[in-house]
Design an enzyme around this catalytic site. Structure first.
Site, PDB file in Angstrom:
ATOM      1  N   ARG A   1      -6.084  21.487  22.655  1.00  0.00           N
ATOM      2  CA  ARG A   1      -4.827  21.181  22.861  1.00  0.00           C
ATOM      3  C   ARG A   1      -4.325  19.825  23.216  1.00  0.00           C
ATOM      4  O   ARG A   1      -5.125  19.189  23.950  1.00  0.00           O
ATOM      5  CB  ARG A   1      -4.547  22.170  24.330  1.00  0.00           C
ATOM      6  CG  ARG A   1      -3.168  22.017  24.808  1.00  0.00           C
ATOM      7  CD  ARG A   1      -2.744  23.078  25.883  1.00  0.00           C
ATOM      8  NE  ARG A   1      -1.439  23.169  26.154  1.00  0.00           N
ATOM      9  CZ  ARG A   1      -0.714  24.285  25.695  1.00  0.00           C
ATOM     10  NH1 ARG A   1      -1.157  25.037  24.936  1.00  0.00           N
ATOM     11  NH2 ARG A   1       0.823  24.116  26.037  1.00  0.00           N
TER      12      ARG A   1
ATOM     13  N   ASN B   1      -6.156   6.628  11.358  1.00  0.00           N
ATOM     14  CA  ASN B   1      -7.398   7.159  11.885  1.00  0.00           C
ATOM     15  C   ASN B   1      -8.017   5.915  12.841  1.00  0.00           C
ATOM     16  O   ASN B   1      -8.507   6.102  13.900  1.00  0.00           O
ATOM     17  CB  ASN B   1      -8.447   7.441  10.893  1.00  0.00           C
ATOM     18  CG  ASN B   1      -9.753   7.691  11.427  1.00  0.00           C
ATOM     19  OD1 ASN B   1     -10.126   8.489  11.971  1.00  0.00           O
ATOM     20  ND2 ASN B   1     -10.575   6.707  11.060  1.00  0.00           N
TER      21      ASN B   1
ATOM     22  N   GLU C   1      -4.600  10.354   4.422  1.00  0.00           N
ATOM     23  CA  GLU C   1      -4.656  11.555   5.574  1.00  0.00           C
ATOM     24  C   GLU C   1      -3.723  12.383   5.538  1.00  0.00           C
ATOM     25  O   GLU C   1      -2.862  12.566   4.825  1.00  0.00           O
ATOM     26  CB  GLU C   1      -4.630  10.696   7.107  1.00  0.00           C
ATOM     27  CG  GLU C   1      -3.510  10.222   7.682  1.00  0.00           C
ATOM     28  CD  GLU C   1      -2.974   8.913   7.154  1.00  0.00           C
ATOM     29  OE1 GLU C   1      -1.904   8.725   6.591  1.00  0.00           O
ATOM     30  OE2 GLU C   1      -3.694   7.895   7.166  1.00  0.00           O
TER      31      GLU C   1
ATOM     32  N   ASP D   1       1.098  -1.061   0.038  1.00  0.00           N
ATOM     33  CA  ASP D   1       0.037   0.082  -0.005  1.00  0.00           C
ATOM     34  C   ASP D   1       0.995   1.121  -0.025  1.00  0.00           C
ATOM     35  O   ASP D   1       0.363   2.258  -0.674  1.00  0.00           O
ATOM     36  CB  ASP D   1      -0.924  -0.074   1.437  1.00  0.00           C
ATOM     37  CG  ASP D   1      -2.285  -0.895   1.174  1.00  0.00           C
ATOM     38  OD1 ASP D   1      -2.503  -1.283  -0.060  1.00  0.00           O
ATOM     39  OD2 ASP D   1      -2.807  -1.170   2.054  1.00  0.00           O
ATOM     40  N   GLY D   2       2.056   1.398   0.467  1.00  0.00           N
ATOM     41  CA  GLY D   2       2.819   2.310   0.617  1.00  0.00           C
ATOM     42  C   GLY D   2       3.333   2.668  -0.747  1.00  0.00           C
ATOM     43  O   GLY D   2       3.430   3.865  -1.158  1.00  0.00           O
TER      44      GLY D   2
END
Length: 266
Positions: free
Chosen positions: A150, A166, A124, A51-52
């Site tokens: 924060r 995610n 992402e 996938d990379g």
């Protein structure tokens, strides 16, 4: 597929990989495809790896929306973007000859830094402090202030990217047929001074997310786009939205997004 005949193979240029790719090039020629040396001449781009490698193929060829991308895996690891394995030549022949394929459209993120430079990503956009400390961002949805964050940072993902970083921070897995972005927090502080939603939330493609960095930050955030970090210095504002462009990929009819999710996680 009949009018898409120029194929570019994206892969590491080393002796071992060249030898592995050569049979695929010969197979393409056998079935009347033309193997080209420049990606700009292709209307089919095939990544060789995992996938990379697929993410790099899309990035380095410019997130083209006028061609098809296809992923060919070289390891036994499960892949989300690779419908074929390099040893499954019969499966590739069957897909070519029987037209047992469909076109899948992946949404693309558009990230703009300080209203000047725009980048794209398929999985992402990651925003986090470059220092080992929390930092502060005002979060806007369109022009409306939503919260003051924060913490360590945020992950903004596409539906296809919802299964990547995610998911590791407890974000939801989202059907890629839904044009949206998901925002997930990284170790947010919630106390008397700072209050955030505390859970992932999803925005439709009608909305723009704006992150304004507080003046008490070092203003040197790490901004990661898929599997690559971009070089940044002083940054005041980051805007993220769903791009108008889409990346089109080859999809086998018996290999839907949810079948991939099932075989990977269940």
């Amino acid at each position: 597929m009949s009018n898409r005949r120029n194929v570019y193979f994206f892969h590491p240029r080393n002796k071992e990989t060249n030898a592995a790719v050569k049979p695929l090039q010969e197979l393409a020629v056998k079935y009347d495809f033309t193997v080209v040396e420049q990606s700009k001449e292709a209307n089919i781009i095939v990544s060789i790896g995992d996938d990379g490698a697929f993410l790099q193929a899309v990035r380095q060829t410019g997130f083209r929306d006028d061609c098809l991308y296809a992923g060919v895996a070289t390891s036994e690891q499960l892949n989300f973007y690779c419908d074929f394995h390099i040893n499954e030549k019969e499966k590739m022949i069957d897909a070519i000859t029987s037209e047992n394929i469909e076109v899948r459209r992946f949404p693309v993120l558009e990230t703009t830094i300080d209203q000047e430079t725009t980048f794209h990503s398929l999985n992402e956009c990651l925003v986090r402090s470059a220092l080992i400390k929390t930092f502060t961002m005002d979060v806007f949805i369109n022009e409306n202030h939503f919260e003051t964050f924060r913490g360590d940072g945020m992950v903004i993902s596409t539906p296809t990217g919802s299964t990547a970083y995610n998911k590791s921070v407890n974000g939801a897995v989202v059907d890629p047929l839904l044009p949206c972005i998901q925002i997930s927090e990284l170790a947010s502080l919630n106390n008397n001074n700072y209050r955030t939603l505390g859970s992932s939330f999803i925005l439709s493609n009608e909305h723009t997310l704006t992150l304004k960095l507080s003046n008490d930050n070092s203003h040197y955030p790490v901004i990661g786009l898929d599997n690559e970090a971009i070089s940044t210095k002083h940054v005041d504002q980051i805007q993220v939205r769903l791009s108008d462009r889409q990346v089109k990929t080859v999809k086998l009819k018996d290999n839907s997004f949810w079948q991939r999710v099932q075989r990977t996680f269940l």
